[in-house]
Write a protein that holds these residues in place. Sequence first.
Motif, short mmCIF file in Angstrom:
data_model
loop_
_atom_site.label_atom_id
_atom_site.label_comp_id
_atom_site.label_asym_id
_atom_site.label_seq_id
_atom_site.Cartn_x
_atom_site.Cartn_y
_atom_site.Cartn_z
N GLY A 138 -33.55 34.26 -1.24
CA GLY A 138 -32.09 33.91 -1.05
C GLY A 138 -31.73 32.81 -2.40
N LEU A 139 -32.80 32.67 -3.16
CA LEU A 139 -32.53 31.59 -4.30
C LEU A 139 -32.18 32.55 -5.59
CD1 LEU A 139 -35.26 28.92 -3.67
CD2 LEU A 139 -32.88 28.82 -3.19
N VAL A 140 -32.38 33.52 -5.48
CA VAL A 140 -32.28 34.46 -6.73
C VAL A 140 -30.88 34.39 -7.14
CG1 VAL A 140 -32.40 36.87 -7.44
CG2 VAL A 140 -34.38 35.94 -6.33
N PRO A 141 -29.83 34.83 -6.16
CA PRO A 141 -28.45 34.91 -6.94
C PRO A 141 -28.02 33.36 -7.39
CG PRO A 141 -28.67 35.71 -4.43
CD PRO A 141 -29.88 35.11 -4.73
N PHE A 142 -28.49 32.40 -7.00
CA PHE A 142 -28.21 30.92 -7.43
C PHE A 142 -29.06 30.84 -8.90
CE2 PHE A 142 -29.86 26.98 -8.63
CZ PHE A 142 -28.47 26.12 -8.47
N LEU A 143 -30.14 31.51 -8.88
CA LEU A 143 -31.16 31.24 -10.16
C LEU A 143 -30.62 32.03 -11.26
CD1 LEU A 143 -34.74 30.95 -8.71
CD2 LEU A 143 -33.56 29.19 -9.86
N LEU A 144 -29.99 33.29 -11.05
CA LEU A 144 -29.49 34.26 -11.98
C LEU A 144 -28.19 33.50 -12.61
CD1 LEU A 144 -29.47 37.61 -10.09
CD2 LEU A 144 -30.93 36.93 -12.22
N GLN A 145 -27.58 33.00 -11.95
CA GLN A 145 -26.21 32.20 -12.33
C GLN A 145 -26.26 30.98 -13.10
OE1 GLN A 145 -23.21 32.70 -9.26
NE2 GLN A 145 -24.12 34.55 -8.82
N HIS A 146 -27.52 29.96 -12.45
CA HIS A 146 -27.28 28.69 -12.93
C HIS A 146 -28.72 28.15 -13.39
CE1 HIS A 146 -23.27 28.29 -11.09
NE2 HIS A 146 -24.03 28.97 -9.94
N SER A 147 -29.38 28.94 -14.01
CA SER A 147 -30.76 28.59 -14.49
C SER A 147 -30.80 29.18 -16.07
CB SER A 147 -31.93 29.15 -13.90
OG SER A 147 -33.02 29.00 -14.71
N LYS A 148 -30.93 28.37 -16.82
CA LYS A 148 -30.71 28.63 -18.30
C LYS A 148 -31.78 29.50 -18.61
CE LYS A 148 -29.02 24.28 -19.92
NZ LYS A 148 -29.56 22.94 -20.06
N LEU A 149 -32.91 29.71 -18.01
CA LEU A 149 -33.89 30.64 -18.30
C LEU A 149 -33.48 32.19 -18.22
CD1 LEU A 149 -36.72 29.60 -18.77
CD2 LEU A 149 -37.36 29.99 -16.55
N TYR A 150 -32.64 32.35 -17.32
CA TYR A 150 -32.14 33.62 -16.92
C TYR A 150 -30.43 33.99 -17.27
CZ TYR A 150 -36.42 32.75 -14.13
OH TYR A 150 -37.51 32.39 -13.86
N THR A 151 -30.10 33.17 -18.45
CA THR A 151 -28.73 33.74 -18.88
C THR A 151 -28.46 35.19 -19.12
OG1 THR A 151 -29.12 31.55 -20.07
CG2 THR A 151 -26.90 32.39 -20.40
#
Length: 474
Positions: A138-151
């Motif tokens: 469930g954290l993947v949609p968040f991390l894709l959008q809001h972590s600089k690592l995955y811009t």
Amino acid sequence: MKVFHLSAECYPVAKVGGLADVVGALPKYQNMAGLQAAVVMPYYNRKFVQENVFDIVFQGATLLGTRRLYFEILKEQTDKLGFELYLVKIPGLLDREEIYSYPDETEQFIAFQLAFLDWISYSQQSPDIIHCHDHHSGLVPFLLQHSKLYTRLANITTIFTIHNGQYHGAFGWDKLSYLPEIDLTKTGLLDWAGGINPLATAVKCCWRYTAVSPTYLRELSISSNGLEYLFYIERAKGSGIINGIDTEVWNPEKDPMITSKFSIKQITKGKQANKEALCTRFSLAPELPLISFIGRLVVEKGADLLAAAMEQSINEHPGKVNFLILGAGDKETEIELLQLKAYYPEQCNVVIGYDEALAHLIYAGSDFLLMPSRVEPCGLNQLYALRYGTMPLVRSTGGLKDTVIDFGDEGGYGIRYDNTSVEDICEAVNRALVLFDNTKQLQALRKIMMTLDFSWDRSAAEYNDLYKSLNPII
Ligand code: ADP
């Protein structure tokens, strides 16, 4: 269209319940329809992994707080499941036998998600859809959008499917450091009721979410363990898609796990042969109506009501009904059921444990399948039962309401009741017993059940339409 399904379970690699069945079948049917669907899941040290050959397709390291975790992505060599299967292996964290219940489950599933994202990021992959299943991803949609690592990956479409909205995977803010550098103005998206709640985060951040039945979608805003308001405000993003069943695995004509294979033409003979095998094995009388239950012995499934309802029915109909239970779960319920078995050995039997082959034989050899669920997002058992000509006897909730029509109603083929109570279950059992004596009507209904189409073709097409509506140019 390239799709990655992220899940904690996938049949036959690792299964606890319906999530595994869905993730083990949906991608196969999507591939038949021309998509490129793959499954990514944690590595579990279980039979399937030991018996199949895997290639290491990627090696990397990810950071979980201050812990550097080395990981490998393994791919099953032959795509024998009808899709590419990738396992995330992290020594000491994702290489164990069990699927759930470890004290560091939060760390396990965060690490799973980070390793997946690092892999597709460093290997320059660009899937069109990332389809996350339940809170474990469930954290993947968040991390894709809001972590600089995955811009680079921020524009990938994310779908989130809720198979069970009761479990959220929530953990405290003290573990925020497990996540890679994120935009701190967005931490509100992680929050629900003062903690980090992966299920809530997924619902807020995914492009669209689905529940596994239209009725369950509505029920989530009435009862979802504290997320009711969230489901209410996000409802425009939600849709309900009923699960299908894998008609290659669940096929009474070809099922190697049942005693006697049968088609609709030999339904009476076929069911009788399986029932006799089942009754011989469990010391029950094959001429009596056999009502079975398969599933997790938890309150959600109404398993706490089983012993009392069975006892009442056995006393109301002495020597006229048999019960068979297969399941594991709450210890108190297990003990109650075993006590009942000891008390009424000729009318009921109970198997505590998980047994895939026995489940198939029970679907084939029973007359009725009882599902007294309090919550049932979709429910697969009733669909398997129907496919094997066994009448589902269900409480009217979630997917049970969407898939079972009472035989008293037009076009009906099952038994439905409304309340979570011993009385309602016993009343439904009474109706089943009356129907059992009306052999002609029961035979006719069994034929209807076996012709119903709950195959994946229809459900997979609905998911594909959803994907296409979000990616119209692909
Ligand atoms: P759940 O909420 O547990 O996911 P579902 O109805 O969606 O419920 O799926 C349950 C799946 O698990 C079915 O394939 C059912 O046959 C299987 N199952 C559950 N308990 C057992 C058990 N004790 N032994 C064998 N199969 C089981």
